[in-house]
Design a protein around this motif. Structure first.
Motif, PDB file in Angstrom:
ATOM      1  N   LEU A  40      -5.233  -0.975  -0.183  1.00  0.00           N
ATOM      2  CA  LEU A  40      -4.179  -0.538   0.732  1.00  0.00           C
ATOM      3  C   LEU A  40      -2.798  -0.956   0.240  1.00  0.00           C
ATOM      4  CD1 LEU A  40      -5.887  -1.388   4.147  1.00  0.00           C
ATOM      5  CD2 LEU A  40      -5.273   0.905   3.346  1.00  0.00           C
ATOM      6  N   LEU A  41      -2.719  -2.146  -0.357  1.00  0.00           N
ATOM      7  CA  LEU A  41      -1.423  -2.638  -0.832  1.00  0.00           C
ATOM      8  C   LEU A  41      -0.990  -1.985  -2.135  1.00  0.00           C
ATOM      9  CD1 LEU A  41      -1.387  -6.498  -0.166  1.00  0.00           C
ATOM     10  CD2 LEU A  41       0.088  -4.771   0.853  1.00  0.00           C
ATOM     11  N   LEU A  42      -1.949  -1.802  -3.056  1.00  0.00           N
ATOM     12  CA  LEU A  42      -1.591  -1.350  -4.394  1.00  0.00           C
ATOM     13  C   LEU A  42      -1.813   0.138  -4.623  1.00  0.00           C
ATOM     14  CD1 LEU A  42      -3.030  -4.334  -6.478  1.00  0.00           C
ATOM     15  CD2 LEU A  42      -0.676  -3.959  -5.711  1.00  0.00           C
ATOM     16  N   GLY A  43      -2.655   0.771  -3.795  1.00  0.00           N
ATOM     17  CA  GLY A  43      -2.910   2.201  -3.951  1.00  0.00           C
ATOM     18  C   GLY A  43      -1.895   3.015  -3.176  1.00  0.00           C
ATOM     19  N   PRO A  44      -2.234   3.390  -1.953  1.00  0.00           N
ATOM     20  CA  PRO A  44      -1.300   4.207  -1.150  1.00  0.00           C
ATOM     21  C   PRO A  44      -0.139   3.407  -0.573  1.00  0.00           C
ATOM     22  CG  PRO A  44      -3.264   3.706   0.128  1.00  0.00           C
ATOM     23  CD  PRO A  44      -3.519   3.173  -1.260  1.00  0.00           C
ATOM     24  N   GLU A  45      -0.152   2.067  -0.742  1.00  0.00           N
ATOM     25  CA  GLU A  45       0.875   1.184  -0.175  1.00  0.00           C
ATOM     26  C   GLU A  45       1.009   1.394   1.338  1.00  0.00           C
ATOM     27  OE1 GLU A  45       4.553   1.119  -2.284  1.00  0.00           O
ATOM     28  OE2 GLU A  45       3.607   0.627  -4.202  1.00  0.00           O
ATOM     29  N   GLU A  46      -0.151   1.398   1.981  1.00  0.00           N
ATOM     30  CA  GLU A  46      -0.190   1.497   3.451  1.00  0.00           C
ATOM     31  C   GLU A  46      -0.035   0.097   4.031  1.00  0.00           C
ATOM     32  OE1 GLU A  46      -0.285   3.970   5.436  1.00  0.00           O
ATOM     33  OE2 GLU A  46      -0.797   5.688   4.184  1.00  0.00           O
TER      34      GLU A  46
END
Length: 205
Positions: A40-46
């Motif tokens: 979530l933090l490094l992929g879509p930055e959600e």
């Protein structure tokens, strides 16, 4: 005292049975969410969902300890899972925050070096036949501060009013947590040295 004696006399259930207790299931769920949190933090930055996972991790960390005592479900597996989950979340958060430029590289290196030192201490103790050191109140306070600091650091991203309000509080919790985290690492090293040196003296006798 009699209740303690009966509890001590009970045979320890298998690891599979221990894993099915409520507090240990919470710890396992917390561990399973570590890769989700990183993605979530490094992929879509959600950041909103990552913040929710991190808050759940902090709340469940408090809750599983309470439940273990209330339900009389304290176990050897729980004593391993709980600190393992804490350390994984701290390491994962630091690495993700480093890639996102939320925290400076030197802080990440320093805190991960502390984790490496504690890991070496645990290996030395196991090699010499000792269990892991007792968790100290300093270590618990450090984890508490960092688990509050990380969500607040996420909130500081951007130029909103909430980010401005959260920034000094996040930095304060980060500073307190880092200092206590280092100090708890020093205490781990001291406990390890005392245990190993004491065993060496006894073997000489």
């Amino acid at each position: 005292m009699a209740g303690q004696s009966r509890s001590a006399a009970r045979p320890e259930p298998s690891l599979a049975r221990q894993a099915l207790t409520v507090p240990n299931l919470l710890s396992i769920l917390r561990l399973a969410l570590v890769p989700v949190f990183l993605w979530l933090l490094l992929g879509p930055e959600e950041d909103g969902w990552a913040l929710a996972v991190l808050m759940f991790a902090g709340f469940s960390d408090w809750l599983d300890g309470k439940l273990a005592r209330w339900l009389d479900q304290m176990s050897r597996l729980g004593r391993l899972l709980d600190p393992a989950a804490d350390r994984l979340y701290i390491a994962a958060t630091l690495i993700a925050f480093l890639f996102r430029d939320i925290v400076p590289w030197w802080l990440v290196v320093a805190l991960l070096t502390r984790e490496l030192c504690v890991g070496v201490c645990l290996l030395v103790l196991r090699w010499r036949g000792f269990g892991p050191p007792e968790v100290t109140y300093v270590g618990k306070a450090a984890t508490f501060n960092l688990m509050y600091a990380f969500p607040l650091l996420l909130l500081t991203q951007g130029g909103s009013t909430m980010a401005e309000v959260a920034r000094p509080v996040a930095y304060a919790f980060s500073l307190w947590g880092a200092v206590l985290y280092f100090w708890s690492g020093v205490l781990y090293v001291v406990q390890t040295v005392r245990a190993v040196s004491g065993a060496s003296r006894n073997s000489v006798r």
